[in-house]
Design an enzyme around this catalytic site. Structure first.
Site, mmCIF file in Angstrom:
data_model
loop_
_atom_site.group_PDB
_atom_site.id
_atom_site.type_symbol
_atom_site.label_atom_id
_atom_site.label_comp_id
_atom_site.label_asym_id
_atom_site.label_seq_id
_atom_site.Cartn_x
_atom_site.Cartn_y
_atom_site.Cartn_z
ATOM 1 N N HIS A 17 -34.848 -10.953 2.592
ATOM 2 C CA HIS A 17 -34.919 -10.240 3.881
ATOM 3 C C HIS A 17 -35.285 -8.773 3.646
ATOM 4 O O HIS A 17 -36.098 -8.204 4.372
ATOM 5 C CB HIS A 17 -33.556 -10.273 4.594
ATOM 6 C CG HIS A 17 -33.107 -11.627 5.059
ATOM 7 N ND1 HIS A 17 -31.927 -12.204 4.659
ATOM 8 C CD2 HIS A 17 -33.673 -12.519 5.908
ATOM 9 C CE1 HIS A 17 -31.779 -13.382 5.245
ATOM 10 N NE2 HIS A 17 -32.828 -13.612 6.007
ATOM 11 N N LYS A 41 -24.015 -21.502 14.073
ATOM 12 C CA LYS A 41 -24.145 -21.579 12.607
ATOM 13 C C LYS A 41 -22.816 -21.291 11.904
ATOM 14 O O LYS A 41 -22.755 -21.354 10.679
ATOM 15 C CB LYS A 41 -25.196 -20.568 12.121
ATOM 16 C CG LYS A 41 -26.648 -21.020 12.295
ATOM 17 C CD LYS A 41 -27.598 -20.023 11.615
ATOM 18 C CE LYS A 41 -28.791 -20.684 10.974
ATOM 19 N NZ LYS A 41 -29.630 -19.716 10.227
ATOM 20 N N ARG A 90 -41.430 -18.022 4.330
ATOM 21 C CA ARG A 90 -41.234 -18.207 2.894
ATOM 22 C C ARG A 90 -42.134 -19.291 2.336
ATOM 23 O O ARG A 90 -42.577 -19.243 1.210
ATOM 24 C CB ARG A 90 -39.773 -18.591 2.606
ATOM 25 C CG ARG A 90 -38.807 -17.466 2.836
ATOM 26 C CD ARG A 90 -37.412 -17.998 2.944
ATOM 27 N NE ARG A 90 -37.289 -18.909 4.069
ATOM 28 C CZ ARG A 90 -36.243 -19.655 4.318
ATOM 29 N NH1 ARG A 90 -35.208 -19.625 3.503
ATOM 30 N NH2 ARG A 90 -36.204 -20.445 5.374
ATOM 31 N N SER A 128 -29.896 -17.841 2.942
ATOM 32 C CA SER A 128 -28.514 -17.343 3.031
ATOM 33 C C SER A 128 -27.533 -18.465 2.719
ATOM 34 O O SER A 128 -26.514 -18.246 2.063
ATOM 35 C CB SER A 128 -28.258 -16.774 4.422
ATOM 36 O OG SER A 128 -29.164 -15.731 4.668
HETATM 37 N N1 COA Z 1 -35.487 -14.312 2.515
HETATM 38 C C1 COA Z 1 -34.424 -15.100 2.413
HETATM 39 N N2 COA Z 1 -34.041 -15.972 3.355
HETATM 40 C C2 COA Z 1 -34.780 -16.015 4.460
HETATM 41 C C3 COA Z 1 -35.914 -15.225 4.649
HETATM 42 C C4 COA Z 1 -36.267 -14.342 3.614
HETATM 43 N N3 COA Z 1 -37.333 -13.564 3.688
HETATM 44 N N4 COA Z 1 -36.440 -15.520 5.841
HETATM 45 C C5 COA Z 1 -35.667 -16.467 6.378
HETATM 46 N N5 COA Z 1 -34.661 -16.762 5.551
HETATM 47 C C6 COA Z 1 -33.644 -17.773 5.712
HETATM 48 C C7 COA Z 1 -32.381 -17.243 6.270
HETATM 49 O O1 COA Z 1 -31.543 -16.801 5.225
HETATM 50 C C8 COA Z 1 -31.839 -18.452 6.969
HETATM 51 O O2 COA Z 1 -31.157 -19.247 6.060
HETATM 52 P P1 COA Z 1 -29.937 -20.143 6.512
HETATM 53 O O3 COA Z 1 -30.437 -21.065 7.566
HETATM 54 O O4 COA Z 1 -29.584 -20.774 5.238
HETATM 55 O O5 COA Z 1 -28.874 -19.228 7.049
HETATM 56 C C9 COA Z 1 -33.081 -19.209 7.418
HETATM 57 O O6 COA Z 1 -34.104 -18.703 6.636
HETATM 58 C C10 COA Z 1 -33.488 -18.966 8.834
HETATM 59 O O7 COA Z 1 -32.811 -17.898 9.263
HETATM 60 P P2 COA Z 1 -33.231 -16.699 10.171
HETATM 61 O O8 COA Z 1 -34.573 -16.183 9.836
HETATM 62 O O9 COA Z 1 -32.127 -15.715 10.133
HETATM 63 O O10 COA Z 1 -33.339 -17.406 11.476
HETATM 64 P P3 COA Z 1 -32.193 -18.010 12.260
HETATM 65 O O11 COA Z 1 -32.631 -19.407 12.508
HETATM 66 O O12 COA Z 1 -30.859 -17.815 11.698
HETATM 67 O O13 COA Z 1 -32.258 -17.086 13.521
HETATM 68 C C11 COA Z 1 -33.124 -16.298 15.597
HETATM 69 C C12 COA Z 1 -33.219 -17.294 14.450
HETATM 70 C C13 COA Z 1 -31.791 -15.591 15.663
HETATM 71 C C14 COA Z 1 -34.201 -15.276 15.420
HETATM 72 C C15 COA Z 1 -33.405 -17.143 16.833
HETATM 73 O O14 COA Z 1 -32.495 -18.204 16.881
HETATM 74 C C16 COA Z 1 -33.272 -16.320 18.073
HETATM 75 O O15 COA Z 1 -34.201 -15.612 18.428
HETATM 76 N N6 COA Z 1 -32.090 -16.430 18.735
HETATM 77 C C17 COA Z 1 -31.794 -15.682 19.917
HETATM 78 C C18 COA Z 1 -31.769 -16.616 21.117
HETATM 79 C C19 COA Z 1 -33.162 -16.875 21.606
HETATM 80 O O16 COA Z 1 -33.903 -15.991 21.952
HETATM 81 N N7 COA Z 1 -33.490 -18.171 21.652
HETATM 82 C C20 COA Z 1 -34.759 -18.627 22.104
HETATM 83 C C21 COA Z 1 -35.744 -18.631 20.989
HETATM 84 S S1 COA Z 1 -37.300 -19.238 21.545
#
Ligand code: COA
Length: 158
Positions: A17, A41, A90, A128
């Site tokens: 990140h 989550k 990724r 994560s």
């Molecule tokens: N390096 C390491 N890990 C990474 C990464 C990077 N560069 N990019 C993504 N990841 C990993 C994260 O660690 C995470 O791992 P995990 O699932 O093991 O915890 C996974 O990829 C995806 O996580 P993240 O990028 O944080 O996305 P998320 O799915 O947790 O969050 C939101 C997504 C919060 C952005 C999305 O759900 C959101 O916008 N929510 C708000 C509500 C909303 O608007 N909903 C409608 C959407 S259309």
């Protein structure tokens, strides 16, 4: 001034990140790390702890801000007066989900642009969840996270 939002759960923030944030700082004047409550989550760290981690890691860098949110990211972008969403890609496997998110966000807020950045190859396998799992079993995580997170995970799982 170009303000970008980088939304995610960040439970915890990893070096992958941080790599994305550093790349975004070359492109935009300010990057706001928008930390979602993501209750479904069941995060290991509370929202306040996750905000605190980002603030400690980027202490002294006034171009990076951390905020928490629980609603729609499109609403947050309006509140924050930003029309740029940063997401990290990724691997090809991330694409389908990201494509869906970006298009749903665009359907709700046509002016909001999603910008995809790729981390260094050595972080392309990081997540994560894996970092939490390794830490919970006493494994070495120093090459995946900042020392702030290493300490926080060690305390959480001791
Ligand atoms: N390096 C390491 N890990 C990474 C990464 C990077 N560069 N990019 C993504 N990841 C990993 C994260 O660690 C995470 O791992 P995990 O699932 O093991 O915890 C996974 O990829 C995806 O996580 P993240 O990028 O944080 O996305 P998320 O799915 O947790 O969050 C939101 C997504 C919060 C952005 C999305 O759900 C959101 O916008 N929510 C708000 C509500 C909303 O608007 N909903 C409608 C959407 S259309």
């Amino acid at each position: 001034m170009a303000k970008a939002l980088y939304p995610g759960t960040f439970d915890p923030i990893t070096l992958g990140h941080i790599d994305i944030i550093e790349r975004a700082l070359h492109l935009f004047d300010e990057v706001t790390i928008a930390i979602a409550t993501s209750e479904s989550k069941k995060p290991v760290f509370t929202l306040e702890e996750r905000i605190d981690h980002v603030e400690k890691i980027f202490k002294g860098n006034d171009k990076v801000k951390a905020i928490g949110f629980s609603g729609l990211v499109v609403d947050l972008a309006k509140e924050e007066d930003s029309n740029i969403l940063i997401r990290g890609l990724r691997a090809v496997s991330d694409f389908e989900y990201e494509f869906q998110l970006a298009n749903m966000n665009r359907a709700m807020s046509p002016d909001l642009e999603s910008v995809f950045l790729t981390p260094k190859a050595k972080f392309s396998f990081l997540s994560s969840t894996l970092v939490r799992e390794i830490a919970s079993m006493g494994g070495e995580i120093s090459s995946f996270v900042d020392p702030v997170i290493e300490k926080a995970l060690k305390e959480r799982f001791k």
